[in-house]
Design a protein around this motif. Structure first.
Motif, PDB file in Angstrom:
ATOM      1  N   ARG A  47       0.836  -1.202   0.000  1.00  0.00           N
ATOM      2  CA  ARG A  47       0.000   0.000   0.000  1.00  0.00           C
ATOM      3  C   ARG A  47       0.875   1.259   0.000  1.00  0.00           C
ATOM      4  O   ARG A  47       0.574   2.256   0.643  1.00  0.00           O
ATOM      5  CB  ARG A  47      -0.936   0.016   1.227  1.00  0.00           C
ATOM      6  CG  ARG A  47      -1.937  -1.129   1.291  1.00  0.00           C
ATOM      7  CD  ARG A  47      -2.930  -1.059   0.137  1.00  0.00           C
ATOM      8  NE  ARG A  47      -4.110  -1.880   0.355  1.00  0.00           N
ATOM      9  CZ  ARG A  47      -4.219  -3.157   0.003  1.00  0.00           C
ATOM     10  NH1 ARG A  47      -3.186  -3.744  -0.584  1.00  0.00           N
ATOM     11  NH2 ARG A  47      -5.328  -3.833   0.223  1.00  0.00           N
ATOM     12  N   SER A  85      -2.177   8.215   1.661  1.00  0.00           N
ATOM     13  CA  SER A  85      -2.491   6.791   1.620  1.00  0.00           C
ATOM     14  C   SER A  85      -2.661   6.286   0.194  1.00  0.00           C
ATOM     15  O   SER A  85      -2.902   7.063  -0.737  1.00  0.00           O
ATOM     16  CB  SER A  85      -3.781   6.511   2.409  1.00  0.00           C
ATOM     17  OG  SER A  85      -4.894   7.111   1.771  1.00  0.00           O
ATOM     18  N   SER A  87      -4.676   2.916  -1.648  1.00  0.00           N
ATOM     19  CA  SER A  87      -5.568   1.767  -1.450  1.00  0.00           C
ATOM     20  C   SER A  87      -6.030   1.250  -2.804  1.00  0.00           C
ATOM     21  O   SER A  87      -6.052   1.987  -3.794  1.00  0.00           O
ATOM     22  CB  SER A  87      -6.772   2.153  -0.584  1.00  0.00           C
ATOM     23  OG  SER A  87      -7.552   3.152  -1.234  1.00  0.00           O
TER      24      SER A  87
END
Length: 322
Positions: A47, A85, A87
């Motif tokens: 990730r 992040s 994802s």
């Protein structure tokens, strides 16, 4: 079929050849596709584009470019990306689920050929806790790499019980009781006993616990797992089990640092005894509750039974086996 039969023989052969060529082009991987798919799975596992670039030893921009080209070719977005992040999208999840066994099969095929070499070679990825690395791998690293110069060890310190198959590892090293049941386990250490220790100065000022429950009146140096959970100290004597949720001024995620803190007089540490043998011998630490400290089955190297064992991993197993 009737239309096909109405074609002349030469036209019929031309039609079949043209159809075959189209089918071949539709299913054939283009140059660089295998690399892009491997990049995709690596980013999916971590990730993180940066972590993937470190593992694959390429620049982050090369990782980003590869994913961009793959998304353009497939016509779908594979990752949701923000500044903080990364994802997988639904399409990315589905692609990863389909790709993992396929890429694993390619890797296994390469390992089968690699295994035909008389000399162990290739990359061997190992997932292990920091304690296991220090106890099992560190003492033999220099000798193993000197004896097997064509083997490259890629060792990842991981405090979680990670899925070594999903993470792309060849093997893991954990306490025997933590090895998944569907894995082949090879014992690589003797039994492990824990030790409760503190400095002479600490015991001089605070006294010595006689039973585990006495620890509630002491400053203890706690250990936190990578999962975030704090370890509850476990003791056992003559079938009686005591679990103590100790408290104290310091919580750490590194056991050698716990030993250092105990030597500095901060409190009592509870660690595998191989980490404190020198300090006990030199008088920097003293041991308490020795008859209560449990003995663990020891460490095992484990790997999937359905996979071919590469020559490099086999050489490592032969070196570590006790």
């Amino acid at each position: 079929m009737r239309n096909l039969l109405s074609l002349g023989k030469s036209h019929y052969h031309y039609y079949l050849a043209n159809l075959y060529a189209k089918m071949k082009r539709a299913h054939q991987l283009k140059s660089g596709d295998l690399f892009s798919l491997n990049v995709f799975l690596t980013v999916a596992a971590h990730r993180s584009f940066r972590a993937a670039s470190i593992e694959l030893d390429v620049t982050p921009s090369a990782i980003s470019h590869s994913i961009k080209i793959l998304e353009q070719r497939l016509g779908v977005r594979l990752f949701n990306r923000t500044t903080r992040s990364v994802s997988l999208t639904d399409a990315g999840e589905r692609l990863a689920d389909k790709l993992r066994p396929a890429i694993s099969s390619v890797a296994e095929a390469m390992q089968v050929v690699d295994g035909l070499h008389d000399t162990p070679s290739g990359n061997v990825r190992i997932n292990a806790s920091e304690g296991a690395i220090r106890m099992v791998l560190k003492p033999m690293l220099a000798r193993f790499l000197r004896d097997h110069p064509q083997v490259h060890l890629d060792v990842v310190a991981d405090g979680k019980l990670s899925d070594i198959v999903a993470g792309g590892f060849d093997a893991g090293i954990r306490l025997a009781e933590a090895v998944p049941q569907d894995m082949i386990a090879v014992r690589v250490s003797d039994v492990v006993q824990f030790a409760a220790v503190a400095s002479p100065a600490y015991f001089s000022s605070r006294g010595r616990p006689e039973v585990p429950q006495d620890l509630y009146r002491h400053d203890c140096i706690r250990f936190r797992f990578d999962s975030g959970a704090v370890y509850r100290w476990e003791f056992e004597r003559r079938g009686i089990v005591e679990t103590v949720n100790v408290s104290g001024p310091l919580t750490l995620t590194d056991q050698p640092l716990m030993v250092d803190a105990a030597i500095d007089g901060i409190g009592i540490a509870f660690v595998p005894d191989h980490l404190v043998r020198d300090a006990l011998r030199d008088g920097h630490l003293e041991r308490v509750l020795a008859d209560w400290c449990p003995v663990m089955p020891g460490l095992c190297l484990y790997y999937p039974g359905h996979r071919h064992v590469s020559s490099g991993l086999r050489a490592l197993i032969d070196t570590l086996r006790v």
